[in-house]
Motif scaffolding. Structure first.
Motif, PDB file in Angstrom:
ATOM      1  N   LEU A 169       0.809  -1.226   0.000  1.00 47.45           N
ATOM      2  CA  LEU A 169       0.000   0.000   0.000  1.00 47.45           C
ATOM      3  C   LEU A 169       0.844   1.279   0.000  1.00 47.45           C
ATOM      4  O   LEU A 169       0.545   2.237  -0.693  1.00 47.45           O
ATOM      5  N   VAL A 170       1.905   1.297   0.835  1.00 51.79           N
ATOM      6  CA  VAL A 170       2.708   2.512   1.020  1.00 51.79           C
ATOM      7  C   VAL A 170       4.180   2.154   0.976  1.00 51.79           C
ATOM      8  O   VAL A 170       4.558   1.048   1.374  1.00 51.79           O
ATOM      9  N   SER A 171       5.016   3.096   0.562  1.00 54.03           N
ATOM     10  CA  SER A 171       6.458   2.812   0.510  1.00 54.03           C
ATOM     11  C   SER A 171       7.045   2.731   1.916  1.00 54.03           C
ATOM     12  O   SER A 171       6.528   3.349   2.859  1.00 54.03           O
ATOM     13  N   GLU A 172       8.137   1.995   2.010  1.00 55.77           N
ATOM     14  CA  GLU A 172       8.782   1.801   3.314  1.00 55.77           C
ATOM     15  C   GLU A 172       9.270   3.116   3.900  1.00 55.77           C
ATOM     16  O   GLU A 172       9.247   3.333   5.106  1.00 55.77           O
ATOM     17  N   THR A 173       9.694   4.053   3.020  1.00 54.62           N
ATOM     18  CA  THR A 173      10.222   5.343   3.486  1.00 54.62           C
ATOM     19  C   THR A 173       9.188   6.078   4.331  1.00 54.62           C
ATOM     20  O   THR A 173       9.495   6.592   5.408  1.00 54.62           O
ATOM     21  N   VAL A 174       7.939   6.111   3.857  1.00 55.72           N
ATOM     22  CA  VAL A 174       6.854   6.798   4.581  1.00 55.72           C
ATOM     23  C   VAL A 174       6.602   6.099   5.912  1.00 55.72           C
ATOM     24  O   VAL A 174       6.446   6.747   6.955  1.00 55.72           O
ATOM     25  N   LEU A 175       6.584   4.758   5.894  1.00 51.64           N
ATOM     26  CA  LEU A 175       6.288   3.984   7.110  1.00 51.64           C
ATOM     27  C   LEU A 175       7.378   4.183   8.161  1.00 51.64           C
ATOM     28  O   LEU A 175       7.084   4.351   9.341  1.00 51.64           O
ATOM     29  N   ARG A 176       8.644   4.182   7.735  1.00 50.60           N
ATOM     30  CA  ARG A 176       9.750   4.383   8.691  1.00 50.60           C
ATOM     31  C   ARG A 176       9.728   5.807   9.256  1.00 50.60           C
ATOM     32  O   ARG A 176      10.002   6.023  10.429  1.00 50.60           O
ATOM     33  N   LYS A 177       9.399   6.770   8.386  1.00 53.74           N
ATOM     34  CA  LYS A 177       9.362   8.170   8.817  1.00 53.74           C
ATOM     35  C   LYS A 177       8.366   8.352   9.972  1.00 53.74           C
ATOM     36  O   LYS A 177       8.644   9.029  10.951  1.00 53.74           O
ATOM     37  N   HIS A 178       7.191   7.714   9.853  1.00 53.69           N
ATOM     38  CA  HIS A 178       6.143   7.892  10.876  1.00 53.69           C
ATOM     39  C   HIS A 178       6.081   6.747  11.892  1.00 53.69           C
ATOM     40  O   HIS A 178       5.236   6.762  12.786  1.00 53.69           O
ATOM     41  N   VAL A 179       6.982   5.755  11.791  1.00 51.05           N
ATOM     42  CA  VAL A 179       6.982   4.549  12.649  1.00 51.05           C
ATOM     43  C   VAL A 179       5.565   3.970  12.711  1.00 51.05           C
ATOM     44  O   VAL A 179       4.881   3.984  13.731  1.00 51.05           O
ATOM     45  N   MET A 180       5.103   3.484  11.548  1.00 56.28           N
ATOM     46  CA  MET A 180       3.768   2.885  11.437  1.00 56.28           C
ATOM     47  C   MET A 180       3.817   1.762  10.417  1.00 56.28           C
ATOM     48  O   MET A 180       4.727   1.706   9.589  1.00 56.28           O
ATOM     49  N   ILE A 181       2.849   0.835  10.481  1.00 55.29           N
ATOM     50  CA  ILE A 181       2.798  -0.232   9.483  1.00 55.29           C
ATOM     51  C   ILE A 181       1.363  -0.750   9.344  1.00 55.29           C
ATOM     52  O   ILE A 181       0.712  -1.056  10.344  1.00 55.29           O
ATOM     53  N   PRO A 182       0.820  -0.795   8.098  1.00 52.16           N
ATOM     54  CA  PRO A 182      -0.519  -1.362   7.919  1.00 52.16           C
ATOM     55  C   PRO A 182      -0.435  -2.890   8.041  1.00 52.16           C
ATOM     56  O   PRO A 182       0.537  -3.483   7.590  1.00 52.16           O
ATOM     57  N   TYR A 183      -1.428  -3.509   8.699  1.00 52.86           N
ATOM     58  CA  TYR A 183      -1.307  -4.958   8.860  1.00 52.86           C
ATOM     59  C   TYR A 183      -2.524  -5.760   8.397  1.00 52.86           C
ATOM     60  O   TYR A 183      -2.450  -6.971   8.260  1.00 52.86           O
ATOM     61  N   ALA A 184      -3.685  -5.094   8.140  1.00 48.69           N
ATOM     62  CA  ALA A 184      -4.848  -5.858   7.663  1.00 48.69           C
ATOM     63  C   ALA A 184      -5.931  -4.912   7.173  1.00 48.69           C
ATOM     64  O   ALA A 184      -6.068  -3.792   7.674  1.00 48.69           O
ATOM     65  N   PHE A 185      -6.715  -5.386   6.173  1.00 51.17           N
ATOM     66  CA  PHE A 185      -7.914  -4.638   5.770  1.00 51.17           C
ATOM     67  C   PHE A 185      -9.022  -4.944   6.769  1.00 51.17           C
ATOM     68  O   PHE A 185      -9.066  -6.039   7.353  1.00 51.17           O
ATOM     69  N   ASP A 186      -9.931  -3.995   6.957  1.00 49.47           N
ATOM     70  CA  ASP A 186     -11.056  -4.219   7.870  1.00 49.47           C
ATOM     71  C   ASP A 186     -11.992  -5.265   7.262  1.00 49.47           C
ATOM     72  O   ASP A 186     -12.248  -5.253   6.053  1.00 49.47           O
ATOM     73  N   LYS A 187     -12.485  -6.159   8.121  1.00 48.39           N
ATOM     74  CA  LYS A 187     -13.341  -7.251   7.606  1.00 48.39           C
ATOM     75  C   LYS A 187     -14.680  -6.715   7.093  1.00 48.39           C
ATOM     76  O   LYS A 187     -15.282  -7.278   6.174  1.00 48.39           O
ATOM     77  N   ASN A 188     -15.168  -5.630   7.695  1.00 51.86           N
ATOM     78  CA  ASN A 188     -16.507  -5.137   7.339  1.00 51.86           C
ATOM     79  C   ASN A 188     -16.495  -4.000   6.326  1.00 51.86           C
ATOM     80  O   ASN A 188     -17.524  -3.681   5.737  1.00 51.86           O
ATOM     81  N   ASN A 189     -15.315  -3.367   6.155  1.00 52.27           N
ATOM     82  CA  ASN A 189     -15.278  -2.215   5.251  1.00 52.27           C
ATOM     83  C   ASN A 189     -13.966  -2.228   4.462  1.00 52.27           C
ATOM     84  O   ASN A 189     -12.896  -2.040   5.027  1.00 52.27           O
ATOM     85  N   ALA A 190     -14.065  -2.433   3.167  1.00 46.01           N
ATOM     86  CA  ALA A 190     -12.869  -2.571   2.326  1.00 46.01           C
ATOM     87  C   ALA A 190     -12.085  -1.267   2.208  1.00 46.01           C
ATOM     88  O   ALA A 190     -10.940  -1.254   1.773  1.00 46.01           O
ATOM     89  N   ASN A 191     -12.724  -0.128   2.579  1.00 43.13           N
ATOM     90  CA  ASN A 191     -12.028   1.161   2.490  1.00 43.13           C
ATOM     91  C   ASN A 191     -11.253   1.509   3.772  1.00 43.13           C
ATOM     92  O   ASN A 191     -10.663   2.579   3.867  1.00 43.13           O
ATOM     93  N   VAL A 192     -11.304   0.612   4.744  1.00 39.70           N
ATOM     94  CA  VAL A 192     -10.621   0.879   6.018  1.00 39.70           C
ATOM     95  C   VAL A 192      -9.465  -0.113   6.178  1.00 39.70           C
ATOM     96  O   VAL A 192      -9.625  -1.313   5.946  1.00 39.70           O
ATOM     97  N   VAL A 193      -8.287   0.403   6.561  1.00 39.66           N
ATOM     98  CA  VAL A 193      -7.134  -0.480   6.788  1.00 39.66           C
ATOM     99  C   VAL A 193      -6.620  -0.253   8.214  1.00 39.66           C
ATOM    100  O   VAL A 193      -6.575   0.872   8.700  1.00 39.66           O
ATOM    101  N   HIS A 194      -6.292  -1.351   8.904  1.00 41.88           N
ATOM    102  CA  HIS A 194      -5.772  -1.263  10.275  1.00 41.88           C
ATOM    103  C   HIS A 194      -4.275  -0.976  10.227  1.00 41.88           C
ATOM    104  O   HIS A 194      -3.525  -1.657   9.523  1.00 41.88           O
TER     105      HIS A 194
END
Length: 567
Positions: free
Chosen positions: A81-106
Motif C-alpha cells: 500500500l505505502v512505501s517503506e520510506t513513509v512507514l519508517r518516517k512515521h513509525v507505522m505499518i498497515p497490517y490488515a484490511f477491515d473485515k466489514n469495510n474494504a475502504n478501512v485499513v488497520h
C-alpha cells in the motif's frame, strides 16, 4: 469504530494509568523541550518507563487495540500500500484490511495521535486508516522483516550500477572503490545490516567472502542463521566502510585487524567489536554486538534458582580470596562478572579491573585496558594495580601462569580477586590452575567459590508443544521408566522466526569452597573426588540445573543434551 481525533496529552495519560508520577513528568518536560525530543522518548531515556508500558497506557486511554505486529502475518496487498520510506518516517505499518469495510485499513502506530502520519497515509492510499497501538521497536522489527531485505538489495544494486559506470570511466576500479566508499548505497547497506541484527537480538554478525558471493549470517541465541547474500563485487566496499567506521587501516588487506564502533540503534547505544581476517576469497568480518547497558543486569535476571542465588550472595560476602566464573566463549561469563562487580560497587571500596578489551563502562570502577604493544599485559597491569590500594581486583581472564600466580598472591594478601577461566566444570578449574603451576595448598587457601555456567535457549512460549519422555530419555535423566513425564519441544512460529526458541537463560554449577573441599584441594586429589565431595556438600551440577529447566518446560531435552554433553 472510527478513531476520534481528540487531542490528549501523552504525559497526562501516563499519569492517569499510574505509569509515571507528576514529579517525573515535570522533570522530563524541560529536558524534552531542550533536546527537541518527544516526551515519551525522554521518559524512557530517564528510566521512568519503557516502550511497552507507554503502549499499554495509550491503548487503555484511547480505547485502541494493542497489537504485537511482528507476530501477525501481513498480506502482500497490504504490504504494497505505502512505501517503506513513509512507514519508517512515521513509525507505522498497515497490517490488515477491515473485515466489514474494504475502504478501512488497520495500521499499527507507535504514536496513534500523530494526525500528520494518519493524513499522509490516507492521502497516499486513498483509504481510511484505523490506528492500533504497538511499540516502536516492534514496528521497526516488522518493517525489517517485510522490507529490510528489499532496501538492502536496492542499496546493493545501486552500488553495483554506480560501480559499473565508474569502471567504464576508469580502469582502476579498485582505487575508486576505496576513495568513493562513502557513497550512500554502501553506507545504507552496512547500516541496514547492523540495524537489522540489533533488532533481531543477534550477538554476532558474520560477513563472509565465498567464491562468488558475500554471505551475511546472524548469530541469534547462540545459533547462526543466513540472512542475505550479495554480489562478491560488494565485498571490498562493505569491508572498507567497516574499516573506516571501526578506525582501522583501509590500505592493509593482508593482516588481521580489530576495531570498535559505537552506534545508536532505536535509542539504544551499542558497542560493536569488529574483527577482520584475510581469507582465501577476501576479507571476512565478524562484529560482536553488545548493548552498553546489557552487561550490568540485576542478578535476579541471570536465571539463578533461589538456592543458587543464596550461594552466589554467600560467595560475594568474602572480603578476600578468589572467585572464578568459568565456561566456554559466549556462555555469559562477562555478564555474571559485571553483575557481581555492580553488586560489590560501593563508595567505600576501590575496585580496579584489567580487561582485554573493556566490555562495558561502569560508573565508580577504575578499568584498565590491556595493550600488548605498550607492554601492558595482564601480569604487568596487575603488578601496578597492587600498588593502587585496591580492595577488589577484576581480571578479565586468567590466561597464563604468571597471571594465575599474581592473582593467588593478591588474594592471599587480603584482596578480593574475581576472574574468568575457560574450563568445563567447577572441579576442573582447580586442576587447570594446578596445571598452570599454582601449588595446591595455595589454591585451597585462596579460592572461595567457583561458578561454572552455560546458556541454554528458552523455548518459545507461543508455540512449544508437549512431548512425553521416551524410555531412552528417562534413562538419561535417571527417571523411573514407569513414570509418565511430560516435557516440551520446539515447534516454530512467526514470533520466534520459526526457530522454536526465543531468548536464553543461564544454567549454573556453584561450588562454594567448604572446609571439607579445602582439605581435599590442599591434598591435591583428582577432579572426580572434588566433584563428588562438592555434590555431597549440596552443589547442583550443570546437568542437574539443565534437567530442572527441561522438567519446568523452559528449555528442551535436545538443548540440555547439546549444552551439557561433556558433563
Amino acid at each position: 469504530m472510527a478513531f476520534r481525533r481528540e487531542k490528549k496529552r501523552i504525559g497526562d495519560m501516563l499519569i492517569n494509568e499510574n505509569v509515571i508520577t507528576q514529579e517525573q513528568l515535570e522533570k522530563a518536560l524541560p529536558i524534552a523541550k531542550e533536546k527537541h525530543k518527544k516526551i515519551g522518548e525522554t521518559l524512557i531515556e530517564l528510566g521512568f518507563t519503557n516502550e511497552l508500558e507507554i503502549a499499554k497506557a495509550l491503548s487503555q486511554q484511547l480505547g485502541l487495540e494493542l497489537v504485537n505486529v511482528s507476530a501477525i502475518n501481513i498480506p502482500e496487498e497490504v504490504q504494497n500500500l505505502v512505501s517503506e520510506t513513509v512507514l519508517r518516517k512515521h513509525v507505522m505499518i498497515p497490517y490488515a484490511f477491515d473485515k466489514n469495510n474494504a475502504n478501512v485499513v488497520h495500521v499499527a502506530m507507535a504514536d496513534p495521535m500523530d494526525m500528520v502520519a494518519l493524513d499522509d497515509f490516507s492521502i497516499v492510499t486513498n483509504l481510511q486508516a484505523e490506528p492500533a497501538v504497538a511499540t516502536g521497536r516492534d514496528i521497526l522489527l516488522t518493517l525489517d522483516k517485510y522490507y529490510g531485505d528489499t532496501e538492502a538489495m536496492k542499496a546493493a544494486q545501486e552500488y553495483a550500477r554506480e560501480r559499473k559506470e565508474r569502471e567504464q570511466k576508469n580502469a582502476e576500479a579498485e582505487e575508486a572503490t576505496s576513495k568513493d566508499v562513502n557513497n550512500s548505497p554502501v553506507v545504507l547497506l552496512v547500516n541496514s545490516i547492523i540495524e537489522q541484527a540489533a533488532r533481531l537480538r543477534a550477538s554476532d554478525i558474520h560477513i563472509e567472502a565465498l567464491e562468488n558471493k558475500v554471505r551475511v549470517r546472524y548469530r541469534i541465541d547462540g545459533a547462526l542463521y543466513e540472512k542475505a547474500a550479495y554480489s562478491i563485487h560488494l565485498l571490498s566496499a562493505i569491508i572498507t566502510r567497516l574499516k573506516i567506521i571501526g578506525g582501522m587501516d583501509i590500505s592493509e588487506k593482508r593482516k588481521p585487524q580489530d576495531g570498535r564502533i559505537t552506534m545508536e540503534i532505536d535509542k539504544i547505544e551499542y558497542d560493536i567489536r569488529v574483527s577482520i581476517l584475510p581469507t582465501v576469497f577476501g576479507e571476512k568480518c565478524v562484529m560482536r554486538l553488545a548493548q552498553k547497558k546489557a552487561l550490568t543486569r540485576d542478578k535476579k535476571e541471570l536465571g539463578f534458582s533461589d538456592e543458587e542465588l543464596k550461594a552466589f550472595d554467600h560467595i560475594l560476602m568474602n572480603t578476600n580470596g578468589i572467585i572464578l566464573v568459568t565456561g566456554p566463549t559466549g556462555s555469559g561469563k562477562s555478564t555474571t562478572l559485571y553483575t557481581a562487580l555492580s553488586e560489590l560497587n560501593k563508595e567505600d571500596v576501590n575496585i580496579i579491573t584489567v580487561e582485554d578489551p573493556v566490555e562495558a563502562n561502569i560508573d565508580g570502577i577504575n578499568q584498565v585496558q590491556v595493550n600488548n604493544k605498550a607492554d601492558l599485559t595482564f601480569a604487568s597491569a596487575l603488578r601496578s594495580i597492587l600498588r593502587q590500594d585496591p580492595d577488589i581486583i577484576m581480571i578479565g581472564e586468567i590466561r597464563d601462569q604468571e597471571t594465575a600466580q599474581i592473582a593467588v598472591q593478591a588474594s592471599i594478601t587480603g584482596h578480593l580477586v574475581v576472574s574468568t577461566l575457560h574450563t568445563n566444570s567447577s572441579a576442573s578449574t582447580i586442576s587447570r590452575l594446578e596445571d598452570m603451576g599454582v601449588e595446591s595448598y595455595l589454591l585451597a587457601d585462596s579460592v572461595k567459590g567457583i561458578i561454572a555456567q552455560r546458556l541454554v535457549r528458552r523455548l518459545c512460549p507461543e508455540c512449544k508443544r508437549e512431548h512425553l519422555l521416551t524410555e531412552e530419555e528417562k534413562a538419561f535423566m535417571n527417571i523411573p521408566a514407569f513414570r509418565p513425564v511430560k516435557i516440551y519441544e520446539p515447534c516454530g512460529c512467526e514470533k520466534c522466526a520459526n526457530t522454536g526458541y526465543k531468548g536464553r537463560i543461564g544454567i549454573y554449577e556453584i561450588m562454594t569452597i567448604t572446609p571439607k573441599l579445602k582439605s581435599l584441594i590442599s591434598k591435591g586429589v583428582d577432579i572426580e573426588d572434588i566433584n563428588k565431595a562438592a555434590c555431597d556438600e549440596g552443589m547442583h551440577t550443570l546437568r542437574q540445573s539443565a534437567e530442572k529447566l527441561v522438567l519446568e518446560g523452559v528449555t528442551s531435552f535436545q538443548e540440555m543434551l547439546k549444552t551439557t554433553f561433556e558433563n
